[in-house]
Design an enzyme around this catalytic site. Structure first.
Site, PDB file in Angstrom:
ATOM      1  N   GLN A 265       0.833  -1.198   0.000  1.00 28.25           N
ATOM      2  CA  GLN A 265       0.000   0.000   0.000  1.00 28.25           C
ATOM      3  C   GLN A 265       0.871   1.252   0.000  1.00 28.25           C
ATOM      4  OE1 GLN A 265      -3.248   0.334  -0.321  1.00 28.25           O
ATOM      5  NE2 GLN A 265      -3.753  -1.843  -0.303  1.00 28.25           N
ATOM      6  N   TYR A 297      -5.978 -13.074  -3.230  1.00 34.54           N
ATOM      7  CA  TYR A 297      -5.107 -11.995  -3.720  1.00 34.54           C
ATOM      8  C   TYR A 297      -4.324 -11.442  -2.523  1.00 34.54           C
ATOM      9  CZ  TYR A 297      -8.757 -12.067  -7.374  1.00 34.54           C
ATOM     10  OH  TYR A 297      -9.678 -12.445  -8.331  1.00 34.54           O
ATOM     11  N   GLU A 321      -2.003 -16.110  -3.642  1.00 35.29           N
ATOM     12  CA  GLU A 321      -1.427 -15.023  -4.443  1.00 35.29           C
ATOM     13  C   GLU A 321      -0.741 -15.625  -5.663  1.00 35.29           C
ATOM     14  OE1 GLU A 321      -0.066 -12.028  -6.250  1.00 35.29           O
ATOM     15  OE2 GLU A 321      -1.140 -11.524  -4.406  1.00 35.29           O
ATOM     16  N   ASP A 373      -9.039  -9.175  -1.755  1.00 29.28           N
ATOM     17  CA  ASP A 373      -8.419  -7.875  -2.036  1.00 29.28           C
ATOM     18  C   ASP A 373      -7.904  -7.870  -3.478  1.00 29.28           C
ATOM     19  OD1 ASP A 373      -7.185  -5.420  -1.913  1.00 29.28           O
ATOM     20  OD2 ASP A 373      -5.517  -6.079  -0.665  1.00 29.28           O
ATOM     21  N   CYS A 400     -10.140  -1.061  -4.339  1.00 29.22           N
ATOM     22  CA  CYS A 400      -9.482   0.202  -4.653  1.00 29.22           C
ATOM     23  C   CYS A 400     -10.120   0.889  -5.848  1.00 29.22           C
ATOM     24  CB  CYS A 400      -7.986  -0.009  -4.887  1.00 29.22           C
ATOM     25  SG  CYS A 400      -7.599  -1.216  -6.174  1.00 29.22           S
TER      26      CYS A 400
END
Length: 444
Positions: A265, A297, A321, A373, A400
């Site tokens: 982030q 993710y 991931e 995510d 996001c």
């Protein structure tokens, strides 16, 4: 420019295997006086000219502006840049990045601070409006959205007054002559700037804005929360052999290791903000620590660790991931939880594996909490359908992009899940980007 997540989405690209058309050249149009009506997704405002929608940059709803149409090649809408403000909004302020001011020629304005001319409180109202509108149109949900600032204690050194000094990662580009700078807004043209006000101070001081790097492609500036800031030159040569440099990021009392060029982030207080939000959005009455809980993710394990810290060392959770290096770091970062494991896989293929499991294995997923995510494009229909078929007790979705979130909320509603809680955060001040965390539960 908001940091782009370097992960694969769960769904296969629709364009794979097809011949793609050459990019269409923008067609310039007239100069217009426009009454700006409202905000749109993407950091532009909406005006109208003779019934046609005009998306205009660097304006604020309620203003009257003189704008140059830079792309009149669409039948239904045009795109324009503000040249001057004829009637200013009371929410207009001096741009936090002088080089991006409306006083500069549009082609020379750097991208990445498209809301920098707007009062900070109004920025958050506009972001809330975009998210609220997207949820209503695409998700079928009426929701009273409030976009919250990052709490100052989670982001020391970040300005709470003007929303500057928060970016811990900045990418600069290099032109054919070796000059360094950001891209101009909506362009791949490198422009010269003398400042980087959104960057954390240590990066703003390190940035080689007046130097030249012949043959280089880009300059990455990285300021981890632990250790020294770095300037990384991306050259034209082969990538050096060996493992990439590793950095450490500290969130509360916990340290995460990751590759220097891996995803993290970008706001100094974002990881802590999202950790707390996920911990609070997971409904403890629906959480079973022994179930087959999932973190999809998952990157280097930030949100899996958030769940573990919230519910104890006995939590069972798998983080998934696609990036091999990130998964390796996740395994090490989550080593203290006996029930934690890290899997390298594309999310859609991993979910197919779960769906092919035995009845007893599938039963453990019905009691599960799944944290998701995804990248900016969202989870998408294929992943949503697989999730719904697994039928977990609750989904905690970190988003996001407001439009991708709203679309997936709509998909999940079709499959029997309803939006139950939502929090939105201003993790990208002075840009149009907004982060949201949502809880969705099965309709009984």
């Amino acid at each position: 420019m908001a940091h782009t997540r370097r992960r694969q989405s769960g769904a296969r690209s629709a364009s794979r295997g097809r011949r793609t058309a050459a990019p269409r050249e923008p067609q310039p149009g007239p100069t217009l006086e426009l009454e700006v009506e409202r905000i749109a997704h993407g950091g532009v405002s909406v005006a109208r000219h003779e019934g046609r929608v005009v998306f205009v940059a660097d304006a604020i709803p309620g203003e009257r502006v003189l704008a140059q149409v830079v792309d009149a090649g669409h039948d239904r809408f045009w795109r324009a840049d503000t040249l001057s403000v004829l009637r200013a909004s009371t929410d207009r302020r001096e741009h936090v990045w002088p080089e991006a001011s409306v006083d500069r020629e549009p082609a020379q304005r750097p991208g990445g601070a498209e809301f920098g001319h707007i009062r900070l409180a109004r920025q958050r109202e506009l972001k809330a409006e975009v998210l609220r509108d997207a949820l209503a149109r695409m998700g079928g949900v009426e929701w009273d959205v409030e976009v919250l600032p990052v709490r100052p204690e989670l982001a020391p050194g970040v300005s709470v007054d003007d929303g500057t000094g928060w970016r811990t990662r900045v990418r600069l580009h290099v032109d054919a002559e070796g000059a360094v700078g950001p891209y101009a807004a909506r362009s791949h043209t490198v422009v010269h700037v003398t400042s980087l006000p959104l960057a954390v101070p240590e990066l703003a001081e390190l940035a080689p804005l007046d130097e030249r790097f012949p043959g280089a492609r880009a300059i990455d500036l990285v300021a981890p929360s632990s250790g020294a800031a770095a300037v990384v030159v991306e050259g034209e040569g082969r990538t050096p052999r060996g493992e990439p440099p590793v950095i450490e990021e500290v969130v509360g009392d916990r340290t995460f290791r990751l590759d220097r060029d891996g995803f993290w982030q970008v706001h100094r207080g974002a990881a802590a903000t999202l950790t707390q939000a996920v911990q609070e959005l997971v409904d403890p009455d629906r959480f079973d620590p022994r179930a087959a809980n999932q973190d999809l993710y998952g990157g280097v394990g930030l949100l899996a660790a958030a769940v573990g810290d919230r519910f104890g060392a006995g939590v069972r959770i798998t983080t998934v991931e696609a990036d091999v290096r990130a998964t390796e770091h996740a395994g090490a970062n989550l080593a203290e939880w006996v029930g934690a494991r890290a899997v390298t896989a594309r999310v859609d293929r991993y979910l197919d594996t779960l769906l092919a499991g035995s009845a007893s294995e599938r039963a453990g997923l019905h009691d599960a909490t799944i944290v998701i995510d995804p990248p900016r494009s969202g989870a998408g229909r294929d992943v949503v359908d697989r999730l719904a078929e697994l039928a977990p007790r609750q989904l905690v979705y970190v988003a996001c992009d407001p439009v991708a979130l709203a679309r997936d909320v709509g998909f999940l509603a079709e499959r029997g899940y309803r939006l139950e809680a939502l929090r939105a955060f201003d993790l990208f001040p002075n840009t149009h980007h907004v982060e949201a965390v949502a809880r969705l539960t099965a309709i009984v």
